[in-house]
Design a protein around this motif. Structure first.
Motif, PDB file in Angstrom:
ATOM      1  N   SER A  73      41.585  35.335  33.792  1.00  0.00           N
ATOM      2  CA  SER A  73      40.740  35.534  34.974  1.00  0.00           C
ATOM      3  C   SER A  73      41.415  36.457  35.997  1.00  0.00           C
ATOM      4  O   SER A  73      40.877  36.680  37.078  1.00  0.00           O
ATOM      5  CB  SER A  73      40.408  34.184  35.619  1.00  0.00           C
ATOM      6  OG  SER A  73      41.584  33.539  36.049  1.00  0.00           O
ATOM      7  N   SER A  74      42.571  37.021  35.632  1.00  0.00           N
ATOM      8  CA  SER A  74      43.294  37.888  36.569  1.00  0.00           C
ATOM      9  C   SER A  74      42.647  39.272  36.636  1.00  0.00           C
ATOM     10  O   SER A  74      42.056  39.746  35.667  1.00  0.00           O
ATOM     11  CB  SER A  74      44.760  38.026  36.149  1.00  0.00           C
ATOM     12  OG  SER A  74      44.870  38.843  35.004  1.00  0.00           O
ATOM     13  N   ALA A  78      41.219  42.020  33.666  1.00  0.00           N
ATOM     14  CA  ALA A  78      39.916  42.679  33.755  1.00  0.00           C
ATOM     15  C   ALA A  78      40.064  44.196  33.641  1.00  0.00           C
ATOM     16  O   ALA A  78      39.322  44.855  32.898  1.00  0.00           O
ATOM     17  CB  ALA A  78      39.223  42.310  35.070  1.00  0.00           C
TER      18      ALA A  78
END
Length: 149
Positions: A73-74, A78
């Motif tokens: 989710s960093s 991404a």
């Protein structure tokens, strides 16, 4: 005390895994070329195109190692994920089309050359990858990353 490049490289696990995946895949590409052609061609070492895609392997390793190291989710994951998608799309899309166009141009140039109208010149043909070369490179990049984590 200044950190040496080797120390920096070894401490940066994401970078070292990405480079390891790229080197491993490029070595496979050169080895397959030597087996197929029964000779070494330096272009295989530094050039683009061919089986498997080292660009895809490196981009996949970068994204996956970023996710494993920093979390999926960093923002870094991404960014690396989008970079990998763009790299793989470009490798099998735009660069492959350019390579196919170069092949056609070379045939046209060859026809004109044999008619004696111009000196022969070649346009580089092997620029991109087939979808299977991209997929294979991506799988190798993922496997190398998993093996090194």
């Amino acid at each position: 005390m200044r950190e040496t490049f080797i120390n920096f490289f070894m401490k940066n696990h994401i970078l070292s895994v990405t480079i390891a995946a790229w080197i491993f895949t490029q070595t496979i590409k050169v080895t397959l070329g030597v087996i197929r052609e029964k000779k070494f061609n330096f272009r295989w070492l530094i050039g683009t195109g061919g089986m498997p895609s080292s660009h895809s392997a490196g981009a996949t390793a970068l994204a996956l190692s970023s996710g494993l190291e920093l979390g999926f989710s960093s923002p870094v994951f991404a960014l690396a994920f989008v970079f990998a998608i763009v790299t793989m799309f470009d490798a099998q899309g735009v660069r492959r089309s350019a390579g196919e166009q170069a092949e056609i141009l070379n045939k046209i140039l060859e026809d004109i050359y044999f008619q004696g109208k111009i000196k022969e010149g070649k346009v580089r043909e092997l620029l991109g990858h087939t979808p299977i070369q991209v997929l294979t490179g991506s799988i190798i990049g993922a496997l190398i990353t998993i093996a090194l984590y």
